[in-house]
Design an enzyme around this catalytic site. Structure first.
Site, PDB file in Angstrom:
ATOM      1  N   ASP A  31      32.366  39.474  67.577  1.00 12.91           N
ATOM      2  CA  ASP A  31      31.844  40.788  67.175  1.00 12.91           C
ATOM      3  C   ASP A  31      31.743  41.655  68.420  1.00 12.91           C
ATOM      4  OD1 ASP A  31      29.921  42.914  66.289  1.00 12.91           O
ATOM      5  OD2 ASP A  31      29.829  41.674  64.485  1.00 12.91           O
ATOM      6  N   LEU A  33      29.778  44.191  68.586  1.00 12.40           N
ATOM      7  CA  LEU A  33      28.407  44.719  68.509  1.00 12.40           C
ATOM      8  C   LEU A  33      28.363  46.239  68.416  1.00 12.40           C
ATOM      9  CD1 LEU A  33      26.507  42.254  70.915  1.00 12.40           C
ATOM     10  CD2 LEU A  33      26.745  42.146  68.426  1.00 12.40           C
ATOM     11  N   THR A 117      37.290  46.241  49.561  1.00  9.05           N
ATOM     12  CA  THR A 117      36.256  47.111  49.004  1.00  9.05           C
ATOM     13  C   THR A 117      36.702  47.798  47.728  1.00  9.05           C
ATOM     14  OG1 THR A 117      35.140  49.221  49.416  1.00  9.05           O
ATOM     15  CG2 THR A 117      37.093  48.824  50.689  1.00  9.05           C
ATOM     16  N   TYR A 141      38.637  55.382  54.845  1.00  8.48           N
ATOM     17  CA  TYR A 141      38.089  54.016  54.865  1.00  8.48           C
ATOM     18  C   TYR A 141      38.807  53.146  53.831  1.00  8.48           C
ATOM     19  CZ  TYR A 141      34.847  50.259  53.633  1.00  8.48           C
ATOM     20  OH  TYR A 141      34.300  49.037  53.310  1.00  8.48           O
ATOM     21  N   PHE A 169      31.778  45.505  45.773  1.00  9.08           N
ATOM     22  CA  PHE A 169      31.219  46.784  45.348  1.00  9.08           C
ATOM     23  C   PHE A 169      30.055  47.056  46.308  1.00  9.08           C
ATOM     24  CE2 PHE A 169      33.748  48.291  41.715  1.00  9.08           C
ATOM     25  CZ  PHE A 169      34.770  47.360  41.855  1.00  9.08           C
ATOM     26  N   HIS A 187      23.571  53.758  53.525  1.00  6.34           N
ATOM     27  CA  HIS A 187      23.452  53.076  52.232  1.00  6.34           C
ATOM     28  C   HIS A 187      22.139  53.414  51.546  1.00  6.34           C
ATOM     29  CE1 HIS A 187      26.603  50.039  53.836  1.00  6.34           C
ATOM     30  NE2 HIS A 187      27.167  51.070  53.244  1.00  6.34           N
ATOM     31  N   LEU A 188      22.210  53.468  50.234  1.00  6.50           N
ATOM     32  CA  LEU A 188      21.080  54.001  49.467  1.00  6.50           C
ATOM     33  C   LEU A 188      19.814  53.153  49.585  1.00  6.50           C
ATOM     34  CD1 LEU A 188      19.958  56.048  47.438  1.00  6.50           C
ATOM     35  CD2 LEU A 188      20.858  54.596  45.605  1.00  6.50           C
TER      36      LEU A 188
HETATM   37  N1  NAD Z   1      28.212  46.914  52.914  1.00  5.19           N
HETATM   38  C1  NAD Z   1      28.926  47.125  51.811  1.00  5.19           C
HETATM   39  O1  NAD Z   1      28.385  47.537  50.769  1.00  5.19           O
HETATM   40  C2  NAD Z   1      30.408  46.861  51.793  1.00  5.19           C
HETATM   41  C3  NAD Z   1      31.122  47.132  50.617  1.00  5.19           C
HETATM   42  C4  NAD Z   1      32.493  46.867  50.590  1.00  5.19           C
HETATM   43  C5  NAD Z   1      33.117  46.321  51.693  1.00  5.19           C
HETATM   44  N2  NAD Z   1      32.400  46.085  52.839  1.00  5.19           N
HETATM   45  C6  NAD Z   1      33.110  45.515  53.997  1.00  5.19           C
HETATM   46  O2  NAD Z   1      32.433  44.344  54.414  1.00  5.19           O
HETATM   47  C7  NAD Z   1      32.515  44.176  55.826  1.00  5.19           C
HETATM   48  C8  NAD Z   1      31.124  43.989  56.375  1.00  5.19           C
HETATM   49  O3  NAD Z   1      30.303  45.109  56.013  1.00  5.19           O
HETATM   50  P1  NAD Z   1      28.829  45.261  56.583  1.00  5.19           P
HETATM   51  O4  NAD Z   1      28.092  46.133  55.655  1.00  5.19           O
HETATM   52  O5  NAD Z   1      28.303  43.909  56.927  1.00  5.19           O
HETATM   53  O6  NAD Z   1      29.134  46.087  57.897  1.00  5.19           O
HETATM   54  P2  NAD Z   1      28.459  45.982  59.343  1.00  5.19           P
HETATM   55  O7  NAD Z   1      28.794  47.240  60.057  1.00  5.19           O
HETATM   56  O8  NAD Z   1      27.026  45.594  59.231  1.00  5.19           O
HETATM   57  O9  NAD Z   1      29.242  44.775  60.001  1.00  5.19           O
HETATM   58  C9  NAD Z   1      30.527  44.908  60.578  1.00  5.19           C
HETATM   59  C10 NAD Z   1      30.506  44.191  61.906  1.00  5.19           C
HETATM   60  O10 NAD Z   1      31.801  44.251  62.472  1.00  5.19           O
HETATM   61  C11 NAD Z   1      31.695  44.571  63.845  1.00  5.19           C
HETATM   62  N3  NAD Z   1      32.966  45.218  64.221  1.00  5.19           N
HETATM   63  C12 NAD Z   1      33.486  46.379  63.716  1.00  5.19           C
HETATM   64  N4  NAD Z   1      34.703  46.609  64.260  1.00  5.19           N
HETATM   65  C13 NAD Z   1      34.957  45.578  65.098  1.00  5.19           C
HETATM   66  C14 NAD Z   1      36.068  45.227  65.924  1.00  5.19           C
HETATM   67  N5  NAD Z   1      37.166  46.002  65.987  1.00  5.19           N
HETATM   68  N6  NAD Z   1      36.011  44.086  66.654  1.00  5.19           N
HETATM   69  C15 NAD Z   1      34.906  43.286  66.592  1.00  5.19           C
HETATM   70  N7  NAD Z   1      33.832  43.564  65.828  1.00  5.19           N
HETATM   71  C16 NAD Z   1      33.864  44.701  65.088  1.00  5.19           C
HETATM   72  C17 NAD Z   1      30.466  45.447  63.952  1.00  5.19           C
HETATM   73  O11 NAD Z   1      29.890  45.441  65.251  1.00  5.19           O
HETATM   74  C18 NAD Z   1      29.549  44.819  62.908  1.00  5.19           C
HETATM   75  O12 NAD Z   1      28.747  43.810  63.468  1.00  5.19           O
HETATM   76  C19 NAD Z   1      33.249  45.405  56.336  1.00  5.19           C
HETATM   77  O13 NAD Z   1      34.591  45.074  56.522  1.00  5.19           O
HETATM   78  C20 NAD Z   1      33.098  46.403  55.209  1.00  5.19           C
HETATM   79  O14 NAD Z   1      34.180  47.298  55.186  1.00  5.19           O
HETATM   80  C21 NAD Z   1      31.062  46.341  52.908  1.00  5.19           C
END
Ligand code: NAD
Length: 327
Positions: A31, A33, A117, A141, A169, A187-188
């Site tokens: 990650d 971060l 997603t 996105y 979702f 997020h809501l």
């Molecule tokens: N949260 C949701 O409702 C939701 C819905 C649909 C899809 N997603 C997908 O799920 C995944 C996780 O979502 P989340 O809500 O936990 O997001 P988040 O931002 O909490 O977690 C993503 C993590 O990826 C790391 N990151 C981003 N780009 C990076 C890179 N290039 N190299 C290394 N680390 C990187 C960030 O530091 C973060 O810790 C994402 O791919 C997101 O698109 C999330």
């Protein structure tokens, strides 16, 4: 044999890592971060601070651990930000994602679970969205994720890379240890709870004239622990030699923004005020999953995903971490 979890310091990643460890799996987290939190990854887990597109780093990780699979969460994930700065999304999610898949193929990894997603579907006039619904995203996105889906399908055909693309979702809720902390938060549910806590005077509600019964946008909320469970099941499917697949992860039930606020008032017992704002570009009126295929393919049931349970778990975590993570 280890599972590489990219984005494991993020919201859904940290909860999935926690569950993988409970199941006795060996996990390596990568990650950068940019959006994650170091303290969301237990200190005894192998952690690499870096970008998924850093091929030298990936080669090092593959030398230091015998990788058998990858769960790829790492991405930027804000619809609004992607509309304003699409370059960031295509560079981070697509360019770095392509480099990651190249590194995995080179390292001999042939199993990937990918965080996709519902934003890959765009706007749909159907009550519920199945995997057969046409994909035409309405924001960068969504496109960044759809491009990776296409890449995975091609890599399966050419390199035998088997994958499950999980189209989540709306992730929500928390476990006892790990919860949702984004800055800024778009997020809501976390924003509703910030208002309940008194950190913000009111919740911004984007759009009040959508073609929905109360005029606010409808989403399908799925508990983060149910999402984590689906990843373990997807990995099991691939380990048993299962074919690549695309699966929706949702409940089949949608709630409007106003319904979520009302449920949060009941769960927290607090007064939560709202403020209407114009709709955000790229935000469809209604996104509700048809999860039939995931249930059948993975034997998955989103058992923790009723709205009150989701909000109660997020509220409990919030009370233990009033300002989210420290690091
Ligand atoms: N949260 C949701 O409702 C939701 C819905 C649909 C899809 N997603 C997908 O799920 C995944 C996780 O979502 P989340 O809500 O936990 O997001 P988040 O931002 O909490 O977690 C993503 C993590 O990826 C790391 N990151 C981003 N780009 C990076 C890179 N290039 N190299 C290394 N680390 C990187 C960030 O530091 C973060 O810790 C994402 O791919 C997101 O698109 C999330």
């Amino acid at each position: 044999m280890a599972i590489l979890v990219t984005g494991g310091a993020g919201y859904i990643g940290s909860v999935t890592v926690e569950l993988l460890r409970t199941e006795g799996e060996e996990v390596v987290v990568l990650d950068d971060l940019a959006r994650g939190h170091r303290e969301a990854v237990a200190a005894d887990i192998a952690f690499y601070h870096g970008n998924v597109g850093d091929r030298a780093l990936l080669a090092r990780i593959a030398r230091e651990h015998k990788l058998e699979s990858c769960i790829h969460f790492a991405a930027l994930a804000y619809v609004g930000e992607s509309v304003q700065t699409p370059a960031k999304y295509f560079e981070n999610n697509v360019a770095q994602g392509i480099a990651l898949m190249g590194s995995l193929v080179e390292a001999g990894v042939r199993r990937v679970v990918f965080s996709s997603t519902c934003a890959t579907y765009g706007e749909s006039d159907q009550e519920t969205i199945s995997e057969r619904t046409a994909q035409w995203p309405v924001n960068p996105y969504g496109w960044s994720k759809l491009i990776l889906e296409r890449l995975l399908a091609s890599y399966d055909g050419a390199y035998g890379l088997k994958f499950v693309s999980l189209r989540y979702f709306n992730a929500a809720g928390a476990t006892e240890r790990y919860g949702e902390h984004h800055e800024p938060e778009s997020h809501l549910i976390p924003n509703v709870l910030s208002a309940a806590q008194g950190d913000t005077p009111e919740v911004p509600v984007f759009g009040k004239n959508y073609p929905t019964p109360d005029g606010t946008a409808i989403r399908d909320y799925v508990h983060v622990a149910d999402l984590a469970d689906a990843h373990i099941r997807a990995l099991g499917h691939l380990r048993r030699g299962g074919e690549s697949d695309f699966l929706n992860l949702g409940t089949g039930h949608g709630y409007s923004v106003l319904e979520v606020v009302e449920s949060a008032r009941q769960v927290t017992g607090r007064d939560i005020r709202i403020r209407f704002e114009p709709p955000r570009p790229g935000d469809p009126p209604r996104l509700v999953a048809d999860p039939t295929k995931a249930k059948a393919a993975l034997g998955w049931t989103p058992g923790k995903s009723d709205l009150r349970t989701i909000i109660a778990s997020a509220w409990q975590w919030r009370q233990k971490h009033p300002h989210g993570y420290v690091s």
